[in-house]
Design a protein around this motif. Structure first.
Motif, PDB file in Angstrom:
ATOM      1  N   MET A   1       0.842  -1.169   0.000  1.00  0.00           N
ATOM      2  CA  MET A   1       0.000   0.000   0.000  1.00  0.00           C
ATOM      3  C   MET A   1       0.893   1.240   0.000  1.00  0.00           C
ATOM      4  O   MET A   1       1.805   1.343   0.795  1.00  0.00           O
ATOM      5  CB  MET A   1      -0.891  -0.028   1.244  1.00  0.00           C
ATOM      6  N   ARG A   2       0.618   2.160  -0.895  1.00  0.00           N
ATOM      7  CA  ARG A   2       1.423   3.377  -0.933  1.00  0.00           C
ATOM      8  C   ARG A   2       0.979   4.351   0.140  1.00  0.00           C
ATOM      9  O   ARG A   2      -0.182   4.340   0.559  1.00  0.00           O
ATOM     10  CB  ARG A   2       1.363   4.022  -2.313  1.00  0.00           C
ATOM     11  N   GLU A   3       1.901   5.176   0.557  1.00  0.00           N
ATOM     12  CA  GLU A   3       1.612   6.201   1.553  1.00  0.00           C
ATOM     13  C   GLU A   3       1.674   7.558   0.876  1.00  0.00           C
ATOM     14  O   GLU A   3       2.667   7.877   0.219  1.00  0.00           O
ATOM     15  CB  GLU A   3       2.616   6.136   2.699  1.00  0.00           C
ATOM     16  N   ILE A   4       0.580   8.343   1.011  1.00  0.00           N
ATOM     17  CA  ILE A   4       0.531   9.697   0.462  1.00  0.00           C
ATOM     18  C   ILE A   4      -0.102  10.601   1.507  1.00  0.00           C
ATOM     19  O   ILE A   4      -0.765  10.145   2.430  1.00  0.00           O
ATOM     20  CB  ILE A   4      -0.261   9.768  -0.869  1.00  0.00           C
ATOM     21  N   THR A   5       0.087  11.892   1.321  1.00  0.00           N
ATOM     22  CA  THR A   5      -0.505  12.858   2.246  1.00  0.00           C
ATOM     23  C   THR A   5      -2.000  12.994   1.971  1.00  0.00           C
ATOM     24  O   THR A   5      -2.490  12.638   0.891  1.00  0.00           O
ATOM     25  CB  THR A   5       0.150  14.238   2.093  1.00  0.00           C
ATOM     26  N   LEU A   6      -2.700  13.530   2.941  1.00  0.00           N
ATOM     27  CA  LEU A   6      -4.128  13.768   2.772  1.00  0.00           C
ATOM     28  C   LEU A   6      -4.380  14.728   1.617  1.00  0.00           C
ATOM     29  O   LEU A   6      -5.278  14.501   0.797  1.00  0.00           O
ATOM     30  CB  LEU A   6      -4.729  14.326   4.068  1.00  0.00           C
ATOM     31  N   SER A   7      -3.582  15.791   1.516  1.00  0.00           N
ATOM     32  CA  SER A   7      -3.793  16.765   0.437  1.00  0.00           C
ATOM     33  C   SER A   7      -3.579  16.119  -0.925  1.00  0.00           C
ATOM     34  O   SER A   7      -4.298  16.419  -1.883  1.00  0.00           O
ATOM     35  CB  SER A   7      -2.907  17.994   0.623  1.00  0.00           C
ATOM     36  N   ARG A   8      -2.611  15.230  -1.055  1.00  0.00           N
ATOM     37  CA  ARG A   8      -2.371  14.526  -2.327  1.00  0.00           C
ATOM     38  C   ARG A   8      -3.541  13.602  -2.651  1.00  0.00           C
ATOM     39  O   ARG A   8      -3.969  13.483  -3.795  1.00  0.00           O
ATOM     40  CB  ARG A   8      -1.067  13.733  -2.252  1.00  0.00           C
ATOM     41  N   ALA A   9      -4.085  12.928  -1.635  1.00  0.00           N
ATOM     42  CA  ALA A   9      -5.229  12.042  -1.840  1.00  0.00           C
ATOM     43  C   ALA A   9      -6.453  12.823  -2.318  1.00  0.00           C
ATOM     44  O   ALA A   9      -7.166  12.384  -3.227  1.00  0.00           O
ATOM     45  CB  ALA A   9      -5.552  11.287  -0.554  1.00  0.00           C
ATOM     46  N   VAL A  10      -6.685  13.992  -1.721  1.00  0.00           N
ATOM     47  CA  VAL A  10      -7.798  14.846  -2.142  1.00  0.00           C
ATOM     48  C   VAL A  10      -7.595  15.297  -3.581  1.00  0.00           C
ATOM     49  O   VAL A  10      -8.510  15.237  -4.404  1.00  0.00           O
ATOM     50  CB  VAL A  10      -7.951  16.059  -1.192  1.00  0.00           C
ATOM     51  N   ASN A  11      -6.386  15.732  -3.909  1.00  0.00           N
ATOM     52  CA  ASN A  11      -6.058  16.172  -5.265  1.00  0.00           C
ATOM     53  C   ASN A  11      -6.325  15.050  -6.273  1.00  0.00           C
ATOM     54  O   ASN A  11      -6.953  15.264  -7.308  1.00  0.00           O
ATOM     55  CB  ASN A  11      -4.601  16.618  -5.322  1.00  0.00           C
ATOM     56  N   GLU A  12      -5.860  13.854  -5.985  1.00  0.00           N
ATOM     57  CA  GLU A  12      -6.038  12.725  -6.896  1.00  0.00           C
ATOM     58  C   GLU A  12      -7.509  12.345  -7.056  1.00  0.00           C
ATOM     59  O   GLU A  12      -7.950  12.004  -8.148  1.00  0.00           O
ATOM     60  CB  GLU A  12      -5.222  11.526  -6.425  1.00  0.00           C
ATOM     61  N   ALA A  13      -8.269  12.404  -5.960  1.00  0.00           N
ATOM     62  CA  ALA A  13      -9.695  12.072  -6.026  1.00  0.00           C
ATOM     63  C   ALA A  13     -10.460  13.082  -6.883  1.00  0.00           C
ATOM     64  O   ALA A  13     -11.306  12.703  -7.699  1.00  0.00           O
ATOM     65  CB  ALA A  13     -10.286  12.005  -4.624  1.00  0.00           C
ATOM     66  N   ILE A  14     -10.158  14.360  -6.700  1.00  0.00           N
ATOM     67  CA  ILE A  14     -10.815  15.394  -7.513  1.00  0.00           C
ATOM     68  C   ILE A  14     -10.435  15.230  -8.976  1.00  0.00           C
ATOM     69  O   ILE A  14     -11.293  15.298  -9.867  1.00  0.00           O
ATOM     70  CB  ILE A  14     -10.476  16.807  -6.995  1.00  0.00           C
ATOM     71  N   ALA A  15      -9.167  14.992  -9.262  1.00  0.00           N
ATOM     72  CA  ALA A  15      -8.717  14.803 -10.639  1.00  0.00           C
ATOM     73  C   ALA A  15      -9.404  13.596 -11.276  1.00  0.00           C
ATOM     74  O   ALA A  15      -9.812  13.644 -12.450  1.00  0.00           O
ATOM     75  CB  ALA A  15      -7.202  14.635 -10.682  1.00  0.00           C
TER      76      ALA A  15
END
Length: 71
Positions: A1-15
């Protein structure tokens, strides 16, 4: 499982949603600014265009009007 920041996860979900549905847009205070302090919207306007990433003032009147028109 990769580890990313919350802000990166939000960015990817919106994209992901913006790729999936051309009606999805991003609006909010500094939402279209790639140099915002929180950095989560970084790259979205560049990827999807300024018509899908719109800055709004802190006051909610404009934000509410845009949301109502989009509905």
């Amino acid at each position: 499982m990769r580890e990313i920041t919350l802000s990166r996860a939000v960015n990817e979900a919106i994209a992901e949603e913006m790729r999936r549905d051309p009606r999805v847009f991003l609006t909010g205070e500094d939402a279209a600014e790639s140099g915002t302090p929180c950095k989560w919207p970084s790259g979205l306007v560049e990827a999807f265009g300024p018509e899908r990433g719109v800055d709004t003032p802190i006051r909610g009147a404009r934000r509410g009007g845009r949301a109502a028109r989009a509905a």
